[in-house]
Design a protein around this motif. Sequence first.
Motif, PDB file in Angstrom:
ATOM      1  N   PHE A   1      -9.232   2.202   0.581  1.00  0.00           N
ATOM      2  CA  PHE A   1     -10.007   3.113   1.234  1.00  0.00           C
ATOM      3  C   PHE A   1      -9.967   4.371   1.344  1.00  0.00           C
ATOM      4  O   PHE A   1     -10.782   5.460   1.314  1.00  0.00           O
ATOM      5  N   ASP A   2      -8.567   4.658   0.938  1.00  0.00           N
ATOM      6  CA  ASP A   2      -7.812   6.104   0.733  1.00  0.00           C
ATOM      7  C   ASP A   2      -8.038   6.700  -0.768  1.00  0.00           C
ATOM      8  O   ASP A   2      -8.476   7.543  -1.104  1.00  0.00           O
TER       9      ASP A   2
ATOM     10  N   ILE B   1     -17.839   2.692  -5.941  1.00  0.00           N
ATOM     11  CA  ILE B   1     -18.036   1.231  -6.411  1.00  0.00           C
ATOM     12  C   ILE B   1     -16.717   0.920  -7.359  1.00  0.00           C
ATOM     13  O   ILE B   1     -16.302   1.856  -8.408  1.00  0.00           O
ATOM     14  N   LEU B   2     -16.049   0.002  -7.067  1.00  0.00           N
ATOM     15  CA  LEU B   2     -14.656  -0.535  -7.970  1.00  0.00           C
ATOM     16  C   LEU B   2     -15.088  -1.702  -8.866  1.00  0.00           C
ATOM     17  O   LEU B   2     -15.689  -2.645  -8.253  1.00  0.00           O
TER      18      LEU B   2
ATOM     19  N   THR C   1       0.842  -1.274  -0.167  1.00  0.00           N
ATOM     20  CA  THR C   1      -0.008  -0.199  -0.152  1.00  0.00           C
ATOM     21  C   THR C   1       1.129   1.244   0.043  1.00  0.00           C
ATOM     22  O   THR C   1       0.292   2.419  -0.442  1.00  0.00           O
ATOM     23  N   LYS C   2       2.022   1.264   0.580  1.00  0.00           N
ATOM     24  CA  LYS C   2       2.826   2.571   0.718  1.00  0.00           C
ATOM     25  C   LYS C   2       2.061   3.442   1.354  1.00  0.00           C
ATOM     26  O   LYS C   2       2.054   4.612   1.011  1.00  0.00           O
TER      27      LYS C   2
ATOM     28  N   HIS D   1      -8.348   1.993  -8.384  1.00  0.00           N
ATOM     29  CA  HIS D   1      -7.202   0.931  -8.424  1.00  0.00           C
ATOM     30  C   HIS D   1      -5.888   1.763  -8.398  1.00  0.00           C
ATOM     31  O   HIS D   1      -5.722   2.759  -9.022  1.00  0.00           O
ATOM     32  N   PRO D   2      -4.843   1.169  -7.689  1.00  0.00           N
ATOM     33  CA  PRO D   2      -3.692   1.620  -7.817  1.00  0.00           C
ATOM     34  C   PRO D   2      -3.093   1.803  -9.140  1.00  0.00           C
ATOM     35  O   PRO D   2      -3.174   0.704  -9.959  1.00  0.00           O
ATOM     36  N   ALA D   3      -2.285   2.807  -9.475  1.00  0.00           N
ATOM     37  CA  ALA D   3      -1.655   2.993 -10.694  1.00  0.00           C
ATOM     38  C   ALA D   3      -0.536   1.702 -10.965  1.00  0.00           C
ATOM     39  O   ALA D   3      -0.575   1.387 -12.322  1.00  0.00           O
TER      40      ALA D   3
END
Length: 510
Positions: free
Chosen positions: A241-242, A466-467, A235-236, A246-248
């Motif tokens: 939740f933040d 919603i992801l 997560t770094k 989706h992370p890059a």
Amino acid sequence: MQVSLRLDSECVRAFHLLLLERLAALAQVEVSVDARPAGSGIPGSAAALFQLETAIHGLPADGLAKRLPLSALAPYRTQPPASPDLVIDLCGDVSLEGTRVWRVTYDGAAGEAALLALILDGRTPISRIEERAATVAEGRLGTEYGGIALASFQDMLARTASLILAAMPPSATNGAARAALPVLPEPAQAVAPPQIPSPAKLGIRAGKALARRIVQKIYHLCYNAPHWKVGWRETKGLDLFDLRAHPATGWQVLPDDGSRFYADPFPILYQGQVTLFVEDYIHRLGRAIISAVPFGPSGPIGRPEPVLDLPYHLSYPFVFERDGEVWMVPESCANRTVDLYRATAFPGGWVKEATLLSDIVASDATLVEHGGRWWLFATVRDGGGAFSDALHLWSAPDFRGPWTPHPKNPVLVDIASARPAGRMVERNGQLLRPVQDCRRSYGAALGIARVAHLDLNCMEQVVETILTPGALWNGRKLHTLNEAGGLEFIDGSAIAPRWKHWKQKRSPLT
């Protein structure tokens, strides 16, 4: 309390008998039936579709849609009292001055034909109980069998019964009013529901259904299905939740050998080590066990190894630390229980400490401590129907129990946000809850809901994000979210060719 059920005498179904039986079982309720022709039934062409689907998909012939003779209602008075205290109108044609009338609708229209038309149009309709244009209770109905009209129809009939029972007044339930919380309707849609297609179009639909079933059979010969996969990342300092996206960097995948899949990832940081617990589904057995694998920043250290194997299917290994020990509540709805286990030789050595709930089909039990009490969230297959659209709560002074059902169960009927999808977390004083959005199909998308209120009076939540799968997570589904020790995990669907597993088993290089 005298309750009259208005139904169409020309299409009596097992659903009506179930509803009457459950109403009659309530305290201080006397049930009668107003059974007259209403012209609200489904046409013969749709009934023929049901028969074909029963044969194609091997569905049981005695489900809630089964037609019954009018004589099946004989245990109940067929002549309603002149002035019942409440009329439950399933046909949409009752208008009595001075009498409480509950009109049951699906996206605004009454009757089973309207419900079936919405199902055939691919919708997950909102069912409302309305009294003089005011909403008494509402819920978004759903199914795990999208594309099969009969299975969907029966699931939604079952949940209609749940909604009606949940809305019954306190005098009938020996407790507080139990109306299920409203859910937000879909964005702007046409008010009028679609019509049931013509016999010719239904015939085309039936032909396509048969073709899909053949393709599905061929697919299952070539691939292990369903097949899920677990994704993970560091997560770094910023988790989903933040990010609310989706992370890059995307996700790495926990490898499997194709003969099994891993799903429902639950990590725990214990004694300085992150250990991941997963549902370990073995295709040849047709059921899952619970396995665990230690994790480092570079990924898994080895492969998942079995830690809990029982004669029935296990999944969703909800693990947590308390009182210096590690505990697990795995899903065991196949055993009709919710059980608590304690690790005596972490990550293994699990011994059962207590049965928290019994004689219940409860999915994905999720515990959280909030407001000085412990809460247990799970979706319940109440009287049949879907596994994912009716949220029930229990509370207890301690996670070991005793657990008391919430007086307003089901607290939510919503295929888009009822079923748990991982641990709940607290951020900035707010309780956040991962939820499954199963409108498109089971486990299709992941929601993040903010719990606005939670006590013995009610539970309110607002779905904020919603992801869905996409370029950064290329599985076709996304349905679990958990984090521990700076590592975050999700899961979704994958493709596992049978020939690949066959080759692996026989290759001298493996």
